[in-house]
Design an enzyme around this catalytic site. Structure first.
Site, PDB file in Angstrom:
ATOM      1  N   GLU A 180       5.828  -1.328   1.313  1.00  0.00           N
ATOM      2  CA  GLU A 180       4.745  -1.060   1.906  1.00  0.00           C
ATOM      3  C   GLU A 180       5.142  -0.037   2.813  1.00  0.00           C
ATOM      4  O   GLU A 180       5.046  -0.454   4.655  1.00  0.00           O
ATOM      5  CB  GLU A 180       4.564  -1.677   3.313  1.00  0.00           C
ATOM      6  CG  GLU A 180       4.186  -3.185   2.006  1.00  0.00           C
ATOM      7  CD  GLU A 180       3.186  -4.188   2.729  1.00  0.00           C
ATOM      8  OE1 GLU A 180       2.979  -3.762   4.069  1.00  0.00           O
ATOM      9  OE2 GLU A 180       2.115  -4.773   1.738  1.00  0.00           O
ATOM     10  N   GLU A 476       0.802  -8.189  -1.023  1.00  0.00           N
ATOM     11  CA  GLU A 476       2.670  -8.221  -1.204  1.00  0.00           C
ATOM     12  C   GLU A 476       3.069  -8.299  -2.274  1.00  0.00           C
ATOM     13  O   GLU A 476       4.166  -9.503  -2.167  1.00  0.00           O
ATOM     14  CB  GLU A 476       3.214  -9.451  -0.324  1.00  0.00           C
ATOM     15  CG  GLU A 476       2.807  -8.450   1.474  1.00  0.00           C
ATOM     16  CD  GLU A 476       1.231  -9.069   2.199  1.00  0.00           C
ATOM     17  OE1 GLU A 476       0.941 -10.365   1.145  1.00  0.00           O
ATOM     18  OE2 GLU A 476       0.843  -9.160   3.143  1.00  0.00           O
ATOM     19  N   GLU A 494      -2.972  -4.633  -2.880  1.00  0.00           N
ATOM     20  CA  GLU A 494      -1.928  -4.370  -2.195  1.00  0.00           C
ATOM     21  C   GLU A 494      -1.466  -3.520  -2.236  1.00  0.00           C
ATOM     22  O   GLU A 494      -0.939  -2.374  -3.294  1.00  0.00           O
ATOM     23  CB  GLU A 494      -1.911  -4.776  -1.451  1.00  0.00           C
ATOM     24  CG  GLU A 494      -1.758  -4.221   0.000  1.00  0.00           C
ATOM     25  CD  GLU A 494      -0.818  -4.461   1.459  1.00  0.00           C
ATOM     26  OE1 GLU A 494      -1.595  -4.419   2.162  1.00  0.00           O
ATOM     27  OE2 GLU A 494      -0.489  -6.516   1.257  1.00  0.00           O
ATOM     28  N   GLU A 500      -4.046  -1.515   6.850  1.00  0.00           N
ATOM     29  CA  GLU A 500      -3.397  -1.965   7.516  1.00  0.00           C
ATOM     30  C   GLU A 500      -2.565  -2.043   8.577  1.00  0.00           C
ATOM     31  O   GLU A 500      -2.215  -2.082   9.991  1.00  0.00           O
ATOM     32  CB  GLU A 500      -3.177  -4.160   7.847  1.00  0.00           C
ATOM     33  CG  GLU A 500      -1.575  -3.596   6.710  1.00  0.00           C
ATOM     34  CD  GLU A 500      -1.217  -4.858   6.754  1.00  0.00           C
ATOM     35  OE1 GLU A 500      -2.229  -5.881   6.820  1.00  0.00           O
ATOM     36  OE2 GLU A 500      -0.575  -5.127   5.164  1.00  0.00           O
TER      37      GLU A 500
END
Lengths: 696, 696
Positions: A180, A476, A494, A500
């Site tokens: 991420e 995740e 994701e 987010e």
């Protein structure tokens, strides 16, 4: 004093160092892509090394690069080989995905299968299977059944990718637990992963590998105009491949994710690695339409896939991020209460969405994160203020279905014990879509999100949800590698920085981020990015928040076209949508399954413009996005049926729109267009446009 | 040159080293056992250390010894305290076990509960609860709910046991994965665990801690005639406690088993540790009848325990060990084939045994060991030559039940995924007894058999089998700590060197081994030792085998009395029993559940003579065993009902019996006896005797 021995030794070392250069390797074999644009050359050097080299229209893509393995059990280094056989073949087939960006996919390649015999006395044989497509190459290692090798443990994979020059590189820090990150765009020689990772303050868990380790997919743009992507396909029963960079030689070497005791993979013959993939083109757009990675995956293992339905959903999620509500019940702001979920069901029904995601519905959120706690959630116990039975009935009466959420908090041993009961609970409650989450350090302790054990877990979840006819969206989880071909119920993940992070206090989501994702992360499969934000100052419920979404409203619409997912969230709050019902109409209309996709213009990190045809319909949808720069795009509609007339509904940035100063300014216009029309569209800074084209 | 600073530093170090001696610690409080024989003294020294000291009839058992913890999260060393409170109480209650060696158990102790405040600014409070019984003491740490401590990670437990002299010690090497060692008998100062472990060639998996680490239960005999045992009780959610020896100070310090990343335990307040136990008596026999460890466990969690039935069983097991058959199907000697299992069912029915254990029944044995392989067994797929359905019907028709076997091969993640399905499969097939196995390195990789994660697993298995009304017998599990009180369906475990080692090529089972087990391993609970071998040269099916069982036949009978288990195997082959049907009668008659147990004579490592009264009957059974020495035992029958007449059936070594030269020589005699009779019995070298006493 230097002794004779020392001198001899030094000479020997010098000889060894210069060896690769001094040996004139003999080309052994080469194959080309079906269209002859790509040439793969295999050399077996005098030392026994087997190298591969890739060229595109005469330009270097990969310089001669090594192959091989280091095993810890049996102890063996497999990098000196005799080539026993080199078999070639051609495949040309077309198949239909259950859902996707196109309704037919051609799988056309030439194959070279090398059979290699280890030159030491280990007796081990392995194979390397190369497939050369018109848009790149994939290769994998295969270990056939053999006396010399049954169970084995991989200490390291020695695969290398040597680049010809110091390319412009789009990279993320190599990390065993998180993907991420924002992308960094530097020269290859300027990669500094630790510094880049240190800038990222908002990632819940980081396991940064080192200053020169980067993640795949890794994207290059060369000075002579090539776009090159390094990635992997069909990642099963094996850890994620990160890459370690040697700046001097411009060589990237596989860095597999270790397990709790430092091993990389436990394998048993017959077996094979994932495919290592190299996409290449002189047109950026070709990367976006490449099906190479899907083609390297096995065909669907799900016999009857009629229950798998692409869908759009709203949900109880963003209101937690912006401080309106909480996941946990304690504190008095519990979002997932019966009344609030009813509101979302009403909203979904009113505007025609399929599902309502409810996060924070189950007991455990008071104490779920940060303690490496094993027994957190049981996945079957709702909070007392959440009446699931009544909500399921209520939703069914309105033609809407609730979407289940299983946050594991990284405690995967706990989840695996409870999966069957949790899925039975879903089936009992008429819920057939599941969002999973893996926030936090993994249990089994010492394992990583990207390690072999977790890769096997994700596969188990895909397979078990399929048994229960459950559609899956994993968060995740490790980066996707085209497995949605094999498990079409695993519809999205994701596995990248998603929307987010617009709420994150520091780096957030840069305007360019969404112009890079389709060239990198999305090569592996659909992303649950959760687009559709309509309010950009995030102080709605907490006036102290200064975070701002760095996008215009029109760009948020465009993302429904440019970021493909068959499970597409409509992420903002009902009250924020109802302030812009006219713009919201695009999100209501845009489909999540397509017959065809055309890339009209694209440059990674700058802009993307694409058109997609709705599955089984005559409507086209166009999405265009730009980075932090404003931009004028020319939209040539020559993909429309010639001679037909279309109504275009154009959602675009207002003239004075700007992601920073005026993000919600948009205009909507309707005009008649044909295949001959060329629309000229202005995109604001951080802006976008979305066009619906309805055949009349 | 020594600087002023250095001198000061050296003086300081000297002062610190001598500190414990120079401080005259003030006794804070002391309590005694109900019978006043044992005195516990607590001191809070000037440095803040809290020490405990134990004495028995004025003799030192434990010298002043430290208490405390080192935490890694939050970082804290908890070994300097203020005593906030010291509360005392007395408990005297009697309870009835579901099954066991006696039908009533008295729980009588004085308790001291210390509330300790950490002297640093951590704010952490903890409690130490001491319970002093007439036969020893238990203490545990408790962490109440508190602001300063919620989730925490144990780096080390600082509990110490300092001994007063260089006692004779019965010890095993400390090992994170195996408790299947012989006991070593040396002075404490002569402990050399690595050398001892190196002698053990036949243990499948060893994780030896170091030269001075030993396992509990640890047994001492002091020069002044005390028998002392250090162990633990109620081992739940915490790793096994091994002990590290400092030979200079004769101090043993807790050595907890680490997890994959080196932590010892993950805890959350309110919580507590297992009990640390110290048994002491001047009579060896008192250790054998102590119920202290069971008393420190919680009462049964199983409401209706009517389905829990002690039983004897035969089985498909020893024939694999001695080369008649194999677990795996490949190779043509598969033991668990329908025809062979029928033979065992016939045999069990003919001689009145309850169950037939079948190992090697399920697919996977061809490739189950040594490769750290995760997906080995699925626990629901029989080999094709094993018709379980027909065998279940066949067995039921003869009043016999099949006993299930789940060998996990250490792959516990795999087992946990499949437990529910596996237990449902058992219920469906009318099977309600389960033997589990954990041979091999644990998966999750990096975890150990004795670590917290596995301790939690064993508890999950006990709880889940109870839900399915399944009786449990676990092999290769951690040492038992009285949990059969709480989970009476967890009836037995191996957790020590059992009879299977009679087949091991090197050390095997020494004649003394079974005279030590009841003083050590069996303190924690029943052991599935699998006694009852009737043939001692193990070349029956493989003439090259030179291993020999070091016992006489009469001693094998005696073990059914001296080694208690409510799940008792009748381990040898039917054909071996049918050669000695007269002696076999004792095994048919001996029960597995008792009203009472009397120790007539006992000395660890030398001999044991005990009498037990059959549950709900008037019959008594006597078992006597000796080590490698022959011995004459006097059996005083004064435990019989006075004035009643009994028939004694005496199975004993023949005059010329000898474990080595003539092991199968026995005599059986019958005589009338009363409570006034004193039988004189000769035990051969490695011999024993078994007596049935039937009230007339």
């Amino acid at each position: 004093m230097i002794s004779t021995y020392t001198v001899k030794y030094l000479l020997l070392v010098a000889a060894l160092i210069s060896l690769p250069k001094s040996i004139h390797a003999q080309p052994v074999t080469s194959i080309t892509s079906p269209d002859k644009s790509i040439t793969l050359t295999i050399r077996n050097t005098q030392t026994g090394a087997v190298n591969y080299q890739l060229a595109y229209k005469g330009k270097s893509v990969i310089e001669p690069s090594g192959l091989g393995f280091s095993l810890s059990k049996p102890k063996a280094t497999l990098n000196r080989f005799t080539i026993v056989a080199a078999d070639t073949s051609t495949t040309d087939e077309t198949w239909q995905p259950v859902w996707g960006e196109t309704n037919r996919i051609r799988n056309h390649y030439k194959e070279l299968l090398l059979t290699l015999q280890d030159k030491t006395d280990s007796g081990i044989q392995l194979r390397v299977r190369f497939r050369v497509f018109n848009d790149g190459m994939g290769f994998r290692y295969e270990f056939p059944p053999q006396q010399a090798l049954t169970h084995f443990v991989v200490a390291d994979e020695l695969t290398q990718f040597t680049l010809s020059a110091d390319h412009k590189t789009f990279w993320m820090p190599g990390d065993y637990d998180s993907n991420e990150y924002l992308y960094n765009t530097t020269k290859l020689s300027e990669v500094d992963a630790v510094t880049a990772a240190d800038r990222e303050k908002d990632t819940a868990l980081k396991s940064v590998i080192g200053p020169k380790a980067v993640q795949t997919p890794l994207l290059f743009k060369t000075a002579d105009g090539l776009y090159i992507s390094l990635y992997e396909a069909a990642l099963l029963n094996y850890p994620v491949m990160h890459l370690q960079l040697d700046k001097k030689t411009r060589t990237l070497t596989a860095q597999l994710v270790p397990d709790a005791v430092g091993n990389k993979a436990y394998l048993q013959t017959p077996t094979q690695t994932p495919w290592r993939t190299i996409l290449v083109s002189d047109k950026a757009a070709d990367l976006l339409t490449s099906k190479l990675i899907m083609n390297l995956n096995e065909s669907s293992k799900i016999g009857d896939s009629s229950w798998i339905k692409p869908q759009k959903f709203v949900g109880m999620w963003w209101e937690m991020h912006i401080g309106k509500a909480t996941w946990e019940k304690a504190g008095g702001k519990h979002g997932a209460n019966t009344q609030n979920v009813k509101k979302y069901i009403d909203f979904a029904a009113k505007y025609g969405f399929d599902g309502v995601l409810v996060e924070g519905w189950n007991v455990g959120w008071e104490d779920w994160f940060g303690n490496w706690k094993e027994d957190v959630f049981d996945f079957v116990t709702p909070y007392p203020d959440y009446n699931l039975d009544s909500l399921v009935r209520y939703a069914r009466g309105k033609g809407v279905r609730i979407i289940m959420h299983h946050e594991t908090s990284g405690s995967v041993t706990n989840y695996e014990r409870r999966m069957d009961a949790a899925y039975q609970y879903m089936v009992k409650h008429d819920i057939n879509t599941l969002k999973t989450g893996y926030v936090g350090r993994i249990i089994p302790r010492g394992e990583h999100h990207d390690g072999q054990w977790m890769i096997n877990h994700y596969q188990r979840v895909a397979e078990k949800t399929a048994q229960y006819k459950i559609m899956l969206d994993s968060h995740e989880s490790a980066h996707p590698t085209g497995l949605h071909r094999t498990y079409p119920n695993w519809m999205a993940s994701e596995a990248a920085r998603g929307s987010e992070f617009n709420n994150a206090p520091t780096l957030g989501i840069t305007p360019e981020h969404t112009t890079i994702l389709p060239f990198t992360r999305l090569l592996g499969g659909p992303m649950d990015f959760t687009p559709g934000l309509f309010r950009f100052r995030l102080n709605q419920f907490d006036s102290t928040r200064t975070q701002q979404v760095r996008t215009t409203l029109a760009k948020q619409l465009a993302l429904y076209v440019t970021l493909y997912s068959p499970l597409q969230m409509v992420a903002d709050l009902p009250e924020n949508y109802e302030k812009h019902v006219d713009a919201f109409q695009f999100i209501r209309d845009v489909p999540v399954d397509w017959d065809d996709t055309k890339i009209l213009a694209a440059e990674p990190g700058d802009y993307i413009l694409m058109a997609r045809k709705e599955k089984g319909k005559n409507s086209w949808f166009v999405g265009g996005i730009t980075d932090e720069n404003s931009r004028d795009l020319s939209v040539n509609l020559n993909f429309l049926d010639p001679g037909s007339s279309y109504e275009a509904v154009i959602y675009r940035d207002a003239a004075d729109a700007d992601w920073d100063k005026n993000p919600e300014a948009y205009t909507i216009e309707r005009k008649k267009v044909t295949a001959k029309t060329n629309l000229s569209i202005h995109l604001a800074k951080g802006g976008g446009c979305a066009i619906q084209l309805i055949k009349k």
